[in-house]
Design a protein around this motif. Structure first.
Motif, mmCIF file in Angstrom:
data_model
loop_
_atom_site.group_PDB
_atom_site.id
_atom_site.type_symbol
_atom_site.label_atom_id
_atom_site.label_comp_id
_atom_site.label_asym_id
_atom_site.label_seq_id
_atom_site.Cartn_x
_atom_site.Cartn_y
_atom_site.Cartn_z
ATOM 1 N N UNK A 1 0.816 -1.198 0.000
ATOM 2 C CA UNK A 1 0.000 0.000 0.000
ATOM 3 C C UNK A 1 0.859 1.261 0.000
ATOM 4 N N UNK A 2 1.956 1.259 0.736
ATOM 5 C CA UNK A 2 2.742 2.480 0.866
ATOM 6 C C UNK A 2 3.570 2.789 -0.373
ATOM 7 N N UNK A 3 3.803 1.812 -1.233
ATOM 8 C CA UNK A 3 4.567 2.058 -2.451
ATOM 9 C C UNK A 3 3.685 2.438 -3.627
ATOM 10 N N UNK A 4 2.428 2.359 -3.462
ATOM 11 C CA UNK A 4 1.477 2.686 -4.516
ATOM 12 C C UNK A 4 1.476 4.190 -4.763
ATOM 13 N N UNK A 5 1.415 4.643 -6.037
ATOM 14 C CA UNK A 5 1.428 6.082 -6.310
ATOM 15 C C UNK A 5 0.273 6.852 -5.674
ATOM 16 N N UNK A 6 -0.819 6.187 -5.359
ATOM 17 C CA UNK A 6 -1.943 6.901 -4.754
ATOM 18 C C UNK A 6 -1.837 6.949 -3.242
ATOM 19 N N UNK A 7 -0.706 6.519 -2.718
ATOM 20 C CA UNK A 7 -0.515 6.541 -1.274
ATOM 21 C C UNK A 7 -0.709 7.942 -0.719
ATOM 22 N N UNK A 8 -0.294 8.945 -1.467
ATOM 23 C CA UNK A 8 -0.473 10.316 -1.019
ATOM 24 C C UNK A 8 -1.922 10.635 -0.736
ATOM 25 N N UNK A 9 -2.809 10.119 -1.553
ATOM 26 C CA UNK A 9 -4.241 10.332 -1.339
ATOM 27 C C UNK A 9 -4.666 9.659 -0.045
ATOM 28 N N UNK A 37 -16.940 9.883 9.069
ATOM 29 C CA UNK A 37 -17.434 10.561 7.877
ATOM 30 C C UNK A 37 -17.780 9.541 6.808
ATOM 31 N N UNK A 38 -18.594 9.950 5.863
ATOM 32 C CA UNK A 38 -19.024 9.061 4.787
ATOM 33 C C UNK A 38 -18.055 9.103 3.621
ATOM 34 N N UNK A 39 -18.185 8.138 2.744
ATOM 35 C CA UNK A 39 -17.393 8.126 1.512
ATOM 36 C C UNK A 39 -17.745 9.323 0.650
ATOM 37 N N UNK A 40 -18.994 9.770 0.701
ATOM 38 C CA UNK A 40 -19.396 10.953 -0.065
ATOM 39 C C UNK A 40 -18.605 12.186 0.373
ATOM 40 N N UNK A 41 -18.405 12.344 1.673
ATOM 41 C CA UNK A 41 -17.661 13.498 2.183
ATOM 42 C C UNK A 41 -16.203 13.440 1.738
ATOM 43 N N UNK A 42 -15.609 12.257 1.786
ATOM 44 C CA UNK A 42 -14.224 12.098 1.356
ATOM 45 C C UNK A 42 -14.115 12.337 -0.148
ATOM 46 N N UNK A 43 -15.065 11.812 -0.908
ATOM 47 C CA UNK A 43 -15.055 12.004 -2.366
ATOM 48 C C UNK A 43 -15.173 13.484 -2.718
ATOM 49 N N UNK A 44 -16.015 14.200 -2.006
ATOM 50 C CA UNK A 44 -16.174 15.633 -2.269
ATOM 51 C C UNK A 44 -14.874 16.375 -1.979
ATOM 52 N N UNK A 45 -14.213 16.018 -0.909
ATOM 53 C CA UNK A 45 -12.947 16.669 -0.545
ATOM 54 C C UNK A 45 -11.851 16.351 -1.554
ATOM 55 N N UNK A 51 -17.130 5.987 -5.854
ATOM 56 C CA UNK A 51 -16.521 4.649 -5.869
ATOM 57 C C UNK A 51 -15.002 4.660 -5.692
ATOM 58 N N UNK A 52 -14.334 5.686 -6.200
ATOM 59 C CA UNK A 52 -12.884 5.790 -6.022
ATOM 60 C C UNK A 52 -12.566 6.035 -4.554
ATOM 61 N N UNK A 53 -13.286 6.944 -3.934
ATOM 62 C CA UNK A 53 -13.082 7.217 -2.507
ATOM 63 C C UNK A 53 -13.397 5.973 -1.677
#
Length: 95
Positions: A1-9, A37-45, A51-53
């Protein structure tokens, strides 16, 4: 997980969840500090689709850094401070 490019997210998500009321939109009937918090809140941020969030949140939950709890009809996520401290100690020891 930590080596994945999306780790920053994922690290950003963990940072936002330290103080969710300040960093993420919240619902009217829940307290984000206790309920999470919900996935919707994270997705909005993030500016991404829900689905990605959800995928990021699911991965963080699977490795134990987040706890998911159903409140009303939605899953809400919050940090697992004990597990995060354990992981931090592993990295400090040179895991």
């Amino acid at each position: 997980m930590l080596r994945n490019p999306v780790t920053g997210v994922r690290l950003e998500i963990l940072e936002w969840l330290k103080d969710p009321a300040a960093d993420l939109p919240t619902g009217r009937h829940t307290d984000p500090r206790t309920d999470g918090v919900t996935a919707d809140a994270v997705a909005a941020r993030l500016g991404l689709a829900r689905p990605v969030a959800e995928r990021h949140l699911a991965l963080l939950t699977a490795i134990g850094l987040l706890r998911a709890r159903r409140v009303r009809r939605r899953l809400r996520y919050r940090r697992d401070e004990v597990r995060i401290a354990e992981v931090a100690r592993m990295f400090e020891k040179g895991w």
